[in-house]
Design a protein around this motif. Structure first.
Motif: not given
Length: 85
Positions: A63-65, A70-71, A73
């Protein structure tokens, strides 16, 4: 902040927690044993696609924040490109 050394350590720890040997994880993820050894050691030239394969074999997701925590997408058009549209 993640770096290749941290990612390698996470993968090593997850592999051990699952009771897998390096050769078993390498086979399950479709990568060579040497690649996995280098990944776990934090080699900076590993191929991202293979890293993602190893993470998937462990049942992990990347997952990239963003800076706000916040993630992030992918844009919907990225899915269309992956589907070959």
């Amino acid at each position: 902040m993640l770096n290749v050394t941290t990612i390698g350590a996470i993968i090593r720890d997850e592999r051990k927690a699952l009771g897998l040997r390096q050769d078993e994880l390498a086979a399950a993820s479709g990568v060579g044993l040497r690649f996995l050894v280098e990944l776990e050691r934090g080699k900076s030239t590993v191929q991202m696609g293979k890293v993602l394969d190893v993470l998937a074999a462990l049942g992990c997701d990347l997952q990239i924040l963003g800076p706000d925590g916040d993630a992030i997408a992918p844009h919907p058009s990225a899915y269309a490109k992956m589907a070959g549209e």
